[in-house]
Design an enzyme around this catalytic site. Structure first.
Site, PDB file in Angstrom:
ATOM      1  N   GLU A 182      -3.551   0.864  -6.477  1.00  0.00           N
ATOM      2  CA  GLU A 182      -2.515  -0.038  -6.849  1.00  0.00           C
ATOM      3  C   GLU A 182      -2.407  -0.034  -8.473  1.00  0.00           C
ATOM      4  O   GLU A 182      -3.374   0.114  -9.220  1.00  0.00           O
ATOM      5  CB  GLU A 182      -3.125  -1.481  -6.488  1.00  0.00           C
ATOM      6  CG  GLU A 182      -1.978  -2.354  -6.275  1.00  0.00           C
ATOM      7  CD  GLU A 182      -0.773  -1.888  -5.288  1.00  0.00           C
ATOM      8  OE1 GLU A 182       0.275  -1.377  -6.046  1.00  0.00           O
ATOM      9  OE2 GLU A 182      -0.927  -2.190  -4.229  1.00  0.00           O
ATOM     10  N   CYS A 195       1.072  -1.143   0.118  1.00  0.00           N
ATOM     11  CA  CYS A 195      -0.053  -0.041   0.024  1.00  0.00           C
ATOM     12  C   CYS A 195       0.999   1.071  -0.034  1.00  0.00           C
ATOM     13  O   CYS A 195       1.532   1.476   0.930  1.00  0.00           O
ATOM     14  CB  CYS A 195      -0.850   0.000   1.244  1.00  0.00           C
ATOM     15  SG  CYS A 195      -1.973   1.382   1.391  1.00  0.00           S
TER      16      CYS A 195
END
Length: 271
Positions: free
Chosen positions: A114, A2
């Site tokens: 992402e 992340c």
């Protein structure tokens, strides 16, 4: 992993969602649709109030810096490398094991970005030159639009070069815990492209469902087996993912338009 997320909810809404008892208005952060490492972020934690007569843990909404600095670090230079802690090794790594045992938090997000990671590094031929393909960003969020409660840890670091009374003498920093990405089908899948989170990237932030919030935040809970059980992945099918503009790839870009859903991956991107 992340490395970027969005957090647009204000402290009033977060306080209601997480049952926060205390937050300081002067620590309010503006909505941020492109939160990057080393930025200040909102976190939820249970901790006794400073100088309070009672040592009862109080649920607080605090502002911390994203990028954990271990208490024993000589300087904070490695903070940008400590934005994630792997769930599989968090209890063993010297930088993470003590905060995992004693200082756990929730890092609220709308969702996270992402970029597609491929096993090969495909390239495009552009104007006679080889150029690495732009990776397509996806925004990943709970299917029901609720707050994404990312599991986190936090730590305090003392800057010994400053006097005790200096406002920057103490740093409060945090890290997002990651786990293996879900391999099952998404709750809502895009029309084309990846069908699971693992198709986008092999790692993802560990999502805490509401039934785990109290146990995770409880500083009195230190049994290693109990803590490991809290690191179990949530049920599958709770997430959705959709492609967004490659403008999200630039940390200087910010605004709700970054979350606008595209019909499909942008032309010229790897997906």
């Amino acid at each position: 992993m992340c490395g970027r997320y969005a957090a647009s909810r204000g402290p009033e809404e977060l306080a209601e969602v997480f049952g926060v008892e205390r937050w300081e208005p002067e620590e309010t952060l503006a909505p941020d649709w492109n939160v990057a490492p080393t930025k200040e972020v909102h976190v939820v934690l249970d901790r006794p109030l400073k100088d309070a007569p009672s040592r009862r843990p109080v649920r607080q909404l605090r502002v911390l810096k994203w990028g954990l600095v271990p208490s024993w670090a000589q300087n904070p230079d490695g903070a940008a490398r400590m934005i994630n802690a792997r769930s599989e090794t968090i209890a063993e790594k010297p930088s993470f094991r003590r905060p995992f045992a004693q200082r756990r938090c929730i890092i609220p997000a709308d969702g996270y970005y992402e970029w597609v990671t491929a096993h090969d590094e495909r390239q495009l031929e552009v104007e006679g030159k080889k150029k690495r393909t732009r990776k397509q960003p996806y925004f990943v969020l709970p299917s029901d639009g609720s707050v994404f409660a990312m599991a986190g840890i936090y730590e305090f670091w003392r800057d010994r070069t400053l006097p005790d009374e200096h406002p920057l003498a103490w740093w409060a920093t945090c890290s997002v815990i990651t786990a293996e990405a879900e391999t099952g089908p998404l709750g809502v899948a895009p029309a084309e492209g990846p069908r699971s989170l693992a198709d986008i990237h092999p790692r993802m932030p560990l999502m805490l469902t509401p039934d785990r919030w109290d146990a995770w935040l409880d500083p009195a809970r230190t049994d290693p087996d109990e803590l490991q059980a809290l690191l179990a992945p949530p049920p599958g099918g709770l997430m959705r993912a959709y492609p967004v503009s490659t403008a999200a790839s630039n940390v200087r870009n910010n605004g709700p338009e970054l979350l606008e859903e595209l019909e499909g991956p942008e032309e010229g991107t790897l997906f």
